[in-house]
Design a protein around this motif. Sequence first.
Motif, PDB file in Angstrom:
ATOM      1  N   ARG A  69       0.837  -1.198   0.000  1.00  0.00           N
ATOM      2  CA  ARG A  69       0.000   0.000   0.000  1.00  0.00           C
ATOM      3  C   ARG A  69       0.877   1.254   0.000  1.00  0.00           C
ATOM      4  O   ARG A  69       1.743   1.417   0.851  1.00  0.00           O
ATOM      5  CB  ARG A  69      -0.898  -0.010   1.245  1.00  0.00           C
ATOM      6  CG  ARG A  69      -1.968   1.073   1.263  1.00  0.00           C
ATOM      7  CD  ARG A  69      -2.754   1.002   2.569  1.00  0.00           C
ATOM      8  NE  ARG A  69      -3.391  -0.294   2.744  1.00  0.00           N
ATOM      9  CZ  ARG A  69      -4.620  -0.596   2.306  1.00  0.00           C
ATOM     10  NH1 ARG A  69      -5.334   0.327   1.683  1.00  0.00           N
ATOM     11  NH2 ARG A  69      -5.120  -1.792   2.499  1.00  0.00           N
ATOM     12  N   THR A  70       0.659   2.134  -0.957  1.00  0.00           N
ATOM     13  CA  THR A  70       1.418   3.380  -1.019  1.00  0.00           C
ATOM     14  C   THR A  70       0.809   4.413  -0.065  1.00  0.00           C
ATOM     15  O   THR A  70      -0.353   4.283   0.343  1.00  0.00           O
ATOM     16  CB  THR A  70       1.422   3.929  -2.454  1.00  0.00           C
ATOM     17  OG1 THR A  70       0.075   4.010  -2.927  1.00  0.00           O
ATOM     18  CG2 THR A  70       2.224   3.023  -3.377  1.00  0.00           C
ATOM     19  N   PRO A  71       1.558   5.452   0.309  1.00  0.00           N
ATOM     20  CA  PRO A  71       1.067   6.415   1.304  1.00  0.00           C
ATOM     21  C   PRO A  71      -0.279   7.054   0.967  1.00  0.00           C
ATOM     22  O   PRO A  71      -1.100   7.283   1.859  1.00  0.00           O
ATOM     23  CB  PRO A  71       2.190   7.461   1.363  1.00  0.00           C
ATOM     24  CG  PRO A  71       3.422   6.698   1.001  1.00  0.00           C
ATOM     25  CD  PRO A  71       2.979   5.707  -0.038  1.00  0.00           C
ATOM     26  N   ASP A  72      -0.511   7.353  -0.318  1.00  0.00           N
ATOM     27  CA  ASP A  72      -1.747   8.053  -0.705  1.00  0.00           C
ATOM     28  C   ASP A  72      -2.829   7.114  -1.222  1.00  0.00           C
ATOM     29  O   ASP A  72      -3.841   7.575  -1.770  1.00  0.00           O
ATOM     30  CB  ASP A  72      -1.446   9.105  -1.772  1.00  0.00           C
ATOM     31  CG  ASP A  72      -0.704  10.310  -1.196  1.00  0.00           C
ATOM     32  OD1 ASP A  72      -0.604  10.402   0.038  1.00  0.00           O
ATOM     33  OD2 ASP A  72      -0.219  11.137  -1.992  1.00  0.00           O
ATOM     34  N   PHE A  73      -2.635   5.808  -1.064  1.00  0.00           N
ATOM     35  CA  PHE A  73      -3.578   4.848  -1.641  1.00  0.00           C
ATOM     36  C   PHE A  73      -5.001   5.063  -1.120  1.00  0.00           C
ATOM     37  O   PHE A  73      -5.962   5.116  -1.896  1.00  0.00           O
ATOM     38  CB  PHE A  73      -3.132   3.418  -1.348  1.00  0.00           C
ATOM     39  CG  PHE A  73      -4.011   2.359  -1.971  1.00  0.00           C
ATOM     40  CD1 PHE A  73      -3.769   1.913  -3.260  1.00  0.00           C
ATOM     41  CD2 PHE A  73      -5.085   1.822  -1.276  1.00  0.00           C
ATOM     42  CE1 PHE A  73      -4.582   0.958  -3.844  1.00  0.00           C
ATOM     43  CE2 PHE A  73      -5.905   0.865  -1.850  1.00  0.00           C
ATOM     44  CZ  PHE A  73      -5.650   0.430  -3.137  1.00  0.00           C
ATOM     45  N   ASP A  74      -5.142   5.181   0.189  1.00  0.00           N
ATOM     46  CA  ASP A  74      -6.489   5.311   0.764  1.00  0.00           C
ATOM     47  C   ASP A  74      -7.178   6.594   0.302  1.00  0.00           C
ATOM     48  O   ASP A  74      -8.393   6.614   0.080  1.00  0.00           O
ATOM     49  CB  ASP A  74      -6.411   5.272   2.292  1.00  0.00           C
ATOM     50  CG  ASP A  74      -6.037   3.894   2.822  1.00  0.00           C
ATOM     51  OD1 ASP A  74      -6.188   2.910   2.063  1.00  0.00           O
ATOM     52  OD2 ASP A  74      -5.565   3.797   3.972  1.00  0.00           O
ATOM     53  N   SER A  93     -13.322  -1.805  -0.382  1.00  0.00           N
ATOM     54  CA  SER A  93     -12.174  -1.716   0.520  1.00  0.00           C
ATOM     55  C   SER A  93     -11.105  -2.666  -0.006  1.00  0.00           C
ATOM     56  O   SER A  93     -11.427  -3.712  -0.590  1.00  0.00           O
ATOM     57  CB  SER A  93     -12.567  -2.093   1.957  1.00  0.00           C
ATOM     58  OG  SER A  93     -12.990  -3.443   2.026  1.00  0.00           O
ATOM     59  N   VAL A  94      -9.856  -2.303   0.194  1.00  0.00           N
ATOM     60  CA  VAL A  94      -8.758  -3.055  -0.423  1.00  0.00           C
ATOM     61  C   VAL A  94      -7.770  -3.509   0.638  1.00  0.00           C
ATOM     62  O   VAL A  94      -7.326  -2.719   1.473  1.00  0.00           O
ATOM     63  CB  VAL A  94      -8.027  -2.203  -1.487  1.00  0.00           C
ATOM     64  CG1 VAL A  94      -6.862  -2.986  -2.090  1.00  0.00           C
ATOM     65  CG2 VAL A  94      -8.995  -1.763  -2.581  1.00  0.00           C
ATOM     66  N   ASP A  95      -7.433  -4.785   0.594  1.00  0.00           N
ATOM     67  CA  ASP A  95      -6.323  -5.331   1.367  1.00  0.00           C
ATOM     68  C   ASP A  95      -5.244  -5.777   0.390  1.00  0.00           C
ATOM     69  O   ASP A  95      -5.545  -6.164  -0.750  1.00  0.00           O
ATOM     70  CB  ASP A  95      -6.769  -6.531   2.209  1.00  0.00           C
ATOM     71  CG  ASP A  95      -7.513  -6.114   3.469  1.00  0.00           C
ATOM     72  OD1 ASP A  95      -7.475  -4.906   3.799  1.00  0.00           O
ATOM     73  OD2 ASP A  95      -8.127  -6.979   4.101  1.00  0.00           O
ATOM     74  N   PHE A  96      -3.990  -5.725   0.842  1.00  0.00           N
ATOM     75  CA  PHE A  96      -2.870  -6.124  -0.002  1.00  0.00           C
ATOM     76  C   PHE A  96      -2.221  -7.405   0.507  1.00  0.00           C
ATOM     77  O   PHE A  96      -2.087  -7.601   1.724  1.00  0.00           O
ATOM     78  CB  PHE A  96      -1.804  -5.023  -0.041  1.00  0.00           C
ATOM     79  CG  PHE A  96      -2.087  -3.921  -1.020  1.00  0.00           C
ATOM     80  CD1 PHE A  96      -1.623  -3.991  -2.323  1.00  0.00           C
ATOM     81  CD2 PHE A  96      -2.833  -2.819  -0.634  1.00  0.00           C
ATOM     82  CE1 PHE A  96      -1.887  -2.970  -3.228  1.00  0.00           C
ATOM     83  CE2 PHE A  96      -3.105  -1.795  -1.527  1.00  0.00           C
ATOM     84  CZ  PHE A  96      -2.624  -1.873  -2.833  1.00  0.00           C
ATOM     85  N   LEU A  97      -1.834  -8.260  -0.432  1.00  0.00           N
ATOM     86  CA  LEU A  97      -0.918  -9.359  -0.154  1.00  0.00           C
ATOM     87  C   LEU A  97       0.435  -8.910  -0.686  1.00  0.00           C
ATOM     88  O   LEU A  97       0.591  -8.702  -1.888  1.00  0.00           O
ATOM     89  CB  LEU A  97      -1.371 -10.642  -0.859  1.00  0.00           C
ATOM     90  CG  LEU A  97      -2.717 -11.234  -0.417  1.00  0.00           C
ATOM     91  CD1 LEU A  97      -3.055 -12.448  -1.281  1.00  0.00           C
ATOM     92  CD2 LEU A  97      -2.690 -11.618   1.047  1.00  0.00           C
ATOM     93  N   ASN A 410       1.483   1.755 -10.099  1.00  0.00           N
ATOM     94  CA  ASN A 410       2.289   1.217  -9.010  1.00  0.00           C
ATOM     95  C   ASN A 410       1.425   0.605  -7.912  1.00  0.00           C
ATOM     96  O   ASN A 410       1.922   0.295  -6.840  1.00  0.00           O
ATOM     97  CB  ASN A 410       3.157   2.340  -8.419  1.00  0.00           C
ATOM     98  CG  ASN A 410       4.292   1.814  -7.567  1.00  0.00           C
ATOM     99  OD1 ASN A 410       4.901   0.800  -7.900  1.00  0.00           O
ATOM    100  ND2 ASN A 410       4.574   2.490  -6.474  1.00  0.00           N
ATOM    101  N   ASN A 411       0.125   0.438  -8.182  1.00  0.00           N
ATOM    102  CA  ASN A 411      -0.784  -0.004  -7.132  1.00  0.00           C
ATOM    103  C   ASN A 411      -1.665  -1.161  -7.581  1.00  0.00           C
ATOM    104  O   ASN A 411      -2.845  -1.228  -7.275  1.00  0.00           O
ATOM    105  CB  ASN A 411      -1.647   1.177  -6.669  1.00  0.00           C
ATOM    106  CG  ASN A 411      -0.823   2.255  -5.998  1.00  0.00           C
ATOM    107  OD1 ASN A 411      -0.579   2.219  -4.804  1.00  0.00           O
ATOM    108  ND2 ASN A 411      -0.376   3.239  -6.791  1.00  0.00           N
ATOM    109  N   CYS A 412      -1.060  -2.065  -8.344  1.00  0.00           N
ATOM    110  CA  CYS A 412      -1.742  -3.288  -8.798  1.00  0.00           C
ATOM    111  C   CYS A 412      -3.034  -2.975  -9.547  1.00  0.00           C
ATOM    112  O   CYS A 412      -4.041  -3.663  -9.391  1.00  0.00           O
ATOM    113  CB  CYS A 412      -2.016  -4.221  -7.620  1.00  0.00           C
ATOM    114  SG  CYS A 412      -2.408  -5.932  -8.113  1.00  0.00           S
TER     115      CYS A 412
END
Length: 527
Positions: A69-74, A93-97, A410-412
């Motif tokens: 998760r990048t800093p500004d993702f949310d 809502s997003v979770d990352f693996l 850069n965020n899938c």
Amino acid sequence: MKKQLKKAAALLLAAAMITGAAAGCSTAGQASSSGGTDAASAGDAASGETGAVDTSEKVELKMYLIGDRTPDFDEVYAEINKILEEEINATVSVDFLSWGEHETKYSLLFSGQEDFDLIFTASSWCHYEQTVALGGFEPLSEEFIQTYAPDIWEVVPEMAWEQAKINGTIYMVPSYANEFGQDVMAVRGDLMEQYGVEQITSWDEMKEFALAAAADGMYTFQNGPWYQYFQNEGLSTLGGAPKSGELVLYNAQDPEDLDLYYILDWDGFADYCKQAKEMADAGCWSPDALNSTDERQTGLLTGRTAAMVWNLGSCLTYGRQANSENPDWNVTLCDPVAALPKKVNSYINNGVAININSQHKERAMMALNEFYTNPDVYDLAMLGIEGKHWEAVGDDQYKVLDESNYGVSNNCNWGWNNMTIQRTEYIEDRTALDDAYDAMMEEWNANVKGDHIYDGFNFDNTNVATQVAAVEANIDTYYNPLVNGLVEDVDATIEQFRQALEAAGIRDVLAEMERQASEYAASKQAA
């Protein structure tokens, strides 16, 4: 708005399809939405009474992406959710693996029957085939896709849907972007001029340049150019084969050729190894290449090599850096396999699937339709917030303002790549290198090779895992020295390599591979 009119038409299409399906049933709402799901059982299902997609109940969807998760993702996804809520009365809502954990945690999401809706997937490298085998992904019928994601159905080419099929059934929505499986060279133009080499468009021209550089005391490569040799012959790596597909090749340029080329049964391998030894002995790369831990770009950026070999985008990036730091180098781009049509990576190299345990499959598909085809959502997911991370240039370009806290692609967001609406970067101070890149991309997009059945094939080594491990245990001893020309006697080393692989069980591996490839081809030809 034009987009809203298009959506209205899509909803009317959906209503017509659903009403027609209900009319043929004794009980309204029993029509299956996909692989057996009762559409009427979900809160966001099609309504048999009104004949429209019922989005009256707000739904929060959960999606898994790969990476960090990048800093500004949310902040970016808060803006996306505003659009999703307006368009389909849903948020996500997003979770990352993370890159380090997805190998171990991906399958656990399904074995533990975790409640989520959407997840990034990809053939071979990101659990597509394995998860289908586990029964983790919802099968997607054509009717389901056309009903809940009609815009996606219009965009994704038939070839991509065919690649996504396993035993005749689609389990993912594949991305749509021409990602070329072809390396190029970022080459110092000043040295090309110095050595009298006008172009590098073939194996012979590349070798000529490398030998000229070696005579001048300059390395050209960081290791042996094995890929450039077999790609020049029209061959490609076979997905899932040992050593990342390199030990077994197929003729990607000829869709009628369904033979598999085990390199030790192919005369071209010995020919390459002898040419590689010639170049290694001449000094075309370091004799310590096997022990090097340098990144691919290190040699070019430090001036230790005359070129670097990588994909087109990476060669552009590091070519720009090299020219910025050393303007007199005049780094340019060359394609040593210029004569051949270009192989596009399988469209299922990136994609999105629906969890079979999702409680909101229909709304999940509608959300994916927004990510894939709504330009506003697409720009946010790819580029971030306009005015903060990027600014528009015309209708189809972007200029980066701040890439540090979100980043371009850069965020899938790759699971819903859509080249029909994707912006390209605006280059304010264009250089000859930028022009070379654009010209090469234009040539490649106009010269995409035809589909080959094996483009989407991936070998499952489960039945011969022990033999595959034994085969790969010999890579460092024989294969790596051979392809880098760092052996005393090529023929003798190839024979030693052959005997070692025979003892390791390579024939069992090849037999299983032939069986799977034959069954795969038959299933595709019958589809």
